[in-house]
Enzyme design. Structure first.
Site, PDB file in Angstrom:
ATOM      1  N   ARG A 418      29.810  33.125  36.155  1.00 15.87           N
ATOM      2  CA  ARG A 418      30.623  32.406  35.180  1.00 15.87           C
ATOM      3  C   ARG A 418      31.869  31.772  35.797  1.00 15.87           C
ATOM      4  NH1 ARG A 418      31.566  36.093  30.406  1.00 15.87           N
ATOM      5  NH2 ARG A 418      29.370  35.574  30.025  1.00 15.87           N
ATOM      6  N   HIS A 448      23.639  40.177  40.196  1.00 20.50           N
ATOM      7  CA  HIS A 448      24.969  40.765  40.259  1.00 20.50           C
ATOM      8  C   HIS A 448      25.069  41.846  41.333  1.00 20.50           C
ATOM      9  CE1 HIS A 448      28.502  43.093  38.590  1.00 20.50           C
ATOM     10  NE2 HIS A 448      28.960  41.869  38.579  1.00 20.50           N
ATOM     11  N   TYR A 481      41.091  43.606  44.392  1.00 17.41           N
ATOM     12  CA  TYR A 481      40.202  44.442  43.582  1.00 17.41           C
ATOM     13  C   TYR A 481      39.943  45.755  44.305  1.00 17.41           C
ATOM     14  CZ  TYR A 481      38.772  40.161  41.024  1.00 17.41           C
ATOM     15  OH  TYR A 481      38.731  39.012  40.289  1.00 17.41           O
TER      16      TYR A 481
END
Length: 716
Positions: A418, A448, A481
């Site tokens: 996305r 993913h 992250y």
């Protein structure tokens, strides 16, 4: 009032928490960082900006999806039991409340501190005559030539107004005409212009919003006509493609994705942000055209700002870079403490597995492995899955170099990641032209999973080097992250990953994986089996327990199994950063379940699953959350941690998440989150700082369930 009470009752009595309401609670936790007086003004502006970017995406995707159901008359029942329209009303009430909190925070808690931090955001009336002259030149030379007014009347069709751009709606009429003959024109502010014009003074930088410059000179676009009103607004359009995706998506796949990207410009409008004092005639026209109600209109006072995401221009301004906290230096991985840069990573991995815990450990060993593989004449093949890449990606560069050097390079590229679709298509085509075997997704499934396999001929044998991760192959986000990645030559992993690549790149049904759990397929069922084993152990009086760390928990079947395990007496500790549809601490349902969320300096992205197994724990890491999309609509993988020391390190990561009392919020039974504060006399424990200090001896006796492990040892 009766209807409101009934809706509230349905929501509160449900076994599940609404996914969308839960997401809004997550964004509230991000906004709470902007409330924190312990942070600098620049950090607080950064978090406010993030909440607005998050909100844009939520409206485009989740609210856009809701409107797909409403606009196409399809049934949708929320986890709360509410149908589409009642749920929409409740959701927009929550959105309006959050919008108000954002802007009150900006005006009351942040703006008063701008000047003492050497900057201001102000309109033109705060400038000197010399500065006014600079602004006028900027308008004449840069802004004016770029702007194209677009009129809408009986002779001109309604123009396409772009998603998330600042737009002026200007109502005009010819001199002498009656007001009913007014016309509406639009001026869209180009997205490639900076939001703020910067005026530098000796001790302060003035940031002038670009809309104020255009407002000042707007009459230059409407000569010899009377301007009745000037209204600044911004629209958010539906960006969800759910209804368009089908089993036939692989037909002319790339062209289909490109077509979908274009629809983002014309998707239905779901929100209008507009300055107060707007022209009601204009707004009514827009509401009628876009089929909007009052709840879709978000009003903004003149002393606030439309689109807080633009504040990043200030946050990362060169003058203020030293006002942001400096990220500590990387520490060596616990599994690779004596990192010798002169030693080949190939030689290291033949003797030991390496666990990297980002951002505390550098991504350099992984990048170094890939770059060495690209140049190493002994390397025969590289296989990799890619979801998101950094700009100027070293990963892409290494794969291109490998292809140039004649190696067999296979890349499963997810072009539906996305908002990264265009970049991914461009990078994938670049690799394909260089001779790489590129697969653009698998049917309707998103790729993913994060896996890499390097095949190297070493004398008479072939060694397979494997990388499995929770994070993307992105060197930029690896500094922001928290993620886990395992580097290994263990043949059991190598067999499983090779099988997985054969399945996704060809037509193969694998034998049972030994240490991988994959989706789509059996991931949900295998996780449920592990949960049921814990429940059965509890019923048998054996030690039991689960600690699970994910980004989101939404799959109902899994939630129901966790409820059953709780009722069987299993202690369950969940660390869920974002969406959590499980309702903890409810009598007779989930008394033994604790849920916390961690929001702080780094974005929690690692997934870890710990199952007690009566003192012989199993720990899995990987890419998958406990969501329907993860189990049914994505290629995902979880890997069992085999190495004893690395398993202890993974358990310690979970332990530190549970110990944190600085960045943590506990989910209560009614769906709200309560900020964790250190008890009186208790030292603050900030996991985003403590992981820089952890050493091998800290994990030697790590225990997540002290009492249960002691019982297990007694049983042995």
């Amino acid at each position: 009032m009766v209807r409101i009470d009934r809706v509230s009752s349905m929501i509160n009595n449900s076994r599940y928490i609404s996914r969308d309401i839960s997401w809004l609670k997550f964004n509230e936790r991000v906004l709470d960082q902007a409330h924190s007086g312990n942070r600098t003004i620049f950090e607080r502006l950064k978090f406010l900006s993030i909440t607005d970017s998050n909100l844009d995406e939520f409206l485009m995707i989740r609210v856009g999806s809701l409107y797909n159901y409403i606009d196409y008359n399809r049934e949708r029942v929320d986890y709360s039991g509410l149908r589409e329209v009642p749920f929409k009303r409740r959701l927009f009430a929550e959105l309006q409340r959050f919008h108000t909190e954002q802007h009150e925070l900006y005006k009351q808690e942040l703006k008063p501190y701008f000047e003492e931090n050497d900057f201001q955001i102000c309109k033109l009336d705060g400038l000197s005559s010399e500065e006014h002259a600079q602004v006028e030149q900027y308008f004449k030379k840069t802004i004016y030539p770029m702007i194209t007014p677009m009129v809408f009347d009986s002779y001109h069709t309604f123009p396409i107004l772009m998603n998330r751009l600042l737009i002026f709606g200007v109502t005009t009429k010819n001199p002498g005409d009656k007001k009913k003959h007014r016309k509406l024109s639009f001026i869209q502010i180009p997205q490639n212009l900076p939001r703020f014009y910067e005026v530098e003074r000796e001790e302060v930088i003035i940031f002038v919003p670009i809309e104020e410059i255009i407002r000042k000179y707007i009459a230059k676009f409407f000569r010899n006509v009377e301007i009745l009103s000037v209204n600044l607004f911004r629209i958010t359009r539906n960006g969800d493609f759910t209804l368009e995706e089908s089993d036939e998506i692989d037909t002319n796949f790339l062209e289909e994705i490109k077509r979908k990207l274009k629809t983002r410009k014309t998707g239905r409008v779901v929100r209008i942000e507009i300055e107060e004092g707007y022209d009601k005639w204009m707004l009514n026209l827009l509401k009628k055209r876009w089929e909007l109600e009052e709840e879709n209109i978000f009003e903004i006072s003149e002393d606030s700002l439309i689109d807080f995401s633009s504040l990043m221009q200030i946050v990362f301004h060169n003058e203020f870079r030293d006002r942001l906290p400096v990220q500590p230096s990387f520490v060596p991985p616990l599994s690779y403490p004596d990192h010798d840069l002169s030693e080949s990573i190939f030689d290291v991995l033949k003797n030991k597995d390496i666990l990297l815990h980002h951002p505390y450990n550098s991504i350099e060993p992984l990048l170094g492995l890939l770059e060495q593989a690209a140049e190493d004449p002994l390397v025969l093949a590289i296989k990799i899955t890619i979801y998101r890449l950094a700009d100027d990606s070293r990963v892409t560069a290494a794969l291109l170099k490998a292809a140039e050097n004649g190696k067999n390079v296979s890349v499963l590229f997810e072009v539906k990641a996305r908002f990264d679709e265009e970049n991914n298509i461009r990078e994938a085509q670049k690799l394909q032209k260089a001779g790489c075997f590129v697969i653009y997704g698998i049917s309707s499934f998103k790729t993913h999973t994060k896996l890499m396999l390097i095949v190297r001929k070493e004398g008479a044998k072939v060694t397979r080097y494997v990388h499995m991760s929770s994070g993307n192959y992105n060197e930029n986000t690896a500094r922001l992250y928290t993620d886990l990645s395992l580097l290994t030559t263990n043949e059991i992993y190598a067999h499983d990953v090779s099988e997985f690549f054969n399945v996704i790149t060809g037509h193969s049904n694998p034998e049972a994986y030994k240490n991988l759990i994959t989706a789509p397929g059996s991931m949900r069922e295998q996780l449920i089996d592990l949960i049921r084993q814990e429940a059965e152990n509890a019923r048998q009086g054996l030690p039991s327990g689960m600690v699970i760390k994910v980004n989101s928990l939404e799959d109902r079947q899994t939630i129901d199994e966790l409820y059953e395990a709780s009722q069987a007496g299993v202690p369950i500790k969940l660390v869920v950063r974002g969406i959590c549809c499980l309702r903890p601490e409810r009598e007779g349902l989930s008394e033994n379940i604790m849920v916390k969320s961690i929001v702080g300096d780094f974005l929690e992205h690692a997934r870890l699953y710990y199952f007690h197994q009566a003192g012989k724990p199993k720990v899995y890491g990987g890419s998958a959350d406990m969501m329907v999309r993860s189990f049914d609509r994505r290629l995902e993988s979880l890997f069992l941690v085999l190495d004893k020391n690395i398993r202890k390190e993974a358990m310690n990561i979970l332990l530190y998440n549970l110990r944190d009392n600085v960045n943590s919020y506990v989910l209560k039974e009614d769906g709200h989150y309560e900020k964790v504060q250190p008890d009186e006399g208790e030292e603050p424990f900030n996991l985003h700082r403590e992981f820089y200090k952890v050493r091998q001896h800290d994990i030697h006796e790590v225990k997540l369930f002290e009492e249960e492990l002691q019982q297990a040892q007694a049983l042995d």
